[in-house]
Write a protein that holds these residues in place. Sequence first.
Motif, short mmCIF file in Angstrom:
data_model
loop_
_atom_site.label_atom_id
_atom_site.label_comp_id
_atom_site.label_asym_id
_atom_site.label_seq_id
_atom_site.Cartn_x
_atom_site.Cartn_y
_atom_site.Cartn_z
N TYR A 8 -0.26 -1.63 4.70
CA TYR A 8 0.15 -1.94 3.33
C TYR A 8 0.08 -0.65 2.54
O TYR A 8 -0.95 0.01 2.52
CB TYR A 8 -0.78 -2.99 2.71
CG TYR A 8 -0.67 -4.34 3.38
CD1 TYR A 8 0.34 -5.23 3.00
CD2 TYR A 8 -1.54 -4.70 4.39
CE1 TYR A 8 0.45 -6.47 3.62
CE2 TYR A 8 -1.45 -5.93 5.00
CZ TYR A 8 -0.45 -6.82 4.62
OH TYR A 8 -0.34 -8.03 5.23
N ILE A 9 1.19 -0.30 1.91
CA ILE A 9 1.22 0.91 1.07
C ILE A 9 1.77 0.53 -0.30
O ILE A 9 2.40 -0.51 -0.47
CB ILE A 9 2.07 2.03 1.73
CG1 ILE A 9 3.51 1.58 1.95
CG2 ILE A 9 1.45 2.49 3.03
CD1 ILE A 9 4.43 2.69 2.46
N LEU A 13 5.29 4.48 -2.88
CA LEU A 13 5.35 5.18 -1.60
C LEU A 13 6.36 4.53 -0.67
O LEU A 13 7.10 5.21 0.06
CB LEU A 13 3.97 5.18 -0.92
CG LEU A 13 2.92 6.12 -1.52
CD1 LEU A 13 1.59 5.93 -0.81
CD2 LEU A 13 3.36 7.55 -1.44
N SER A 14 6.42 3.21 -0.70
CA SER A 14 7.37 2.50 0.14
C SER A 14 8.81 2.86 -0.25
O SER A 14 9.65 3.09 0.62
CB SER A 14 7.15 0.99 0.01
OG SER A 14 8.10 0.29 0.80
N ASP A 15 9.08 2.92 -1.56
CA ASP A 15 10.43 3.29 -2.02
C ASP A 15 10.78 4.72 -1.62
O ASP A 15 11.90 5.00 -1.18
CB ASP A 15 10.53 3.13 -3.55
CG ASP A 15 10.42 1.67 -3.97
OD1 ASP A 15 10.60 0.77 -3.11
OD2 ASP A 15 10.15 1.42 -5.17
N ALA A 16 9.81 5.64 -1.73
CA ALA A 16 10.05 7.03 -1.34
C ALA A 16 10.28 7.14 0.16
O ALA A 16 11.15 7.88 0.62
CB ALA A 16 8.87 7.90 -1.77
N LEU A 17 9.54 6.36 0.93
CA LEU A 17 9.70 6.36 2.38
C LEU A 17 11.08 5.82 2.76
O LEU A 17 11.75 6.37 3.64
CB LEU A 17 8.60 5.53 3.03
CG LEU A 17 8.55 5.49 4.56
CD1 LEU A 17 8.38 6.88 5.14
CD2 LEU A 17 7.43 4.57 5.02
N LEU A 31 8.48 9.56 10.17
CA LEU A 31 8.00 10.16 8.92
C LEU A 31 6.52 9.87 8.69
O LEU A 31 5.75 10.77 8.35
CB LEU A 31 8.82 9.62 7.73
CG LEU A 31 10.28 10.10 7.67
CD1 LEU A 31 11.05 9.33 6.60
CD2 LEU A 31 10.34 11.59 7.40
N VAL A 32 6.11 8.62 8.88
CA VAL A 32 4.71 8.26 8.69
C VAL A 32 3.84 8.94 9.74
O VAL A 32 2.76 9.46 9.44
CB VAL A 32 4.54 6.72 8.71
CG1 VAL A 32 3.07 6.35 8.76
CG2 VAL A 32 5.22 6.09 7.52
#
Length: 134
Positions: A8-9, A13-17, A31-32
């Motif tokens: 869970y982030i 951060l999720s949008d940027a990823l 990426l992660v």
Amino acid sequence: MKVRQNLYIDRELSDALEALAAGPGANKSRLVNDAVAAWLARRGSKEIDDLLKVRLDRMSREIGLVRRDIDVVLESLALFVRYQLLVTAPLPEADSAALAIGMDRFEKFVGQVGRQLASGRRTLAPVEPAEKAS
């Protein structure tokens, strides 16, 4: 081998990823994975840097003290040599007995320096204060 993780982030951060993974040849897992590996590497090197910093600081101080001591010794030696050369008349080359005595004294001096260094004793060692009798 790869292991599946459910994480869970934060939304930001999720949008940027998502935005980074939308590029060609990129995916979220890679990426992660790269980000976590880089973070762990920096954390490990920071711990090593913290451990070495104390030692390096101590060594720097000790080198400074050694450098100061060497400067004192060199200046003392230079002043002694200058004084000795100014006040001591040179021996005439025809006086072979005086030259032989001088060479013998020099060889004894060099031997004594070697013995002092080999034994670990120093002529100018710090003087320990005398213990008080109780």
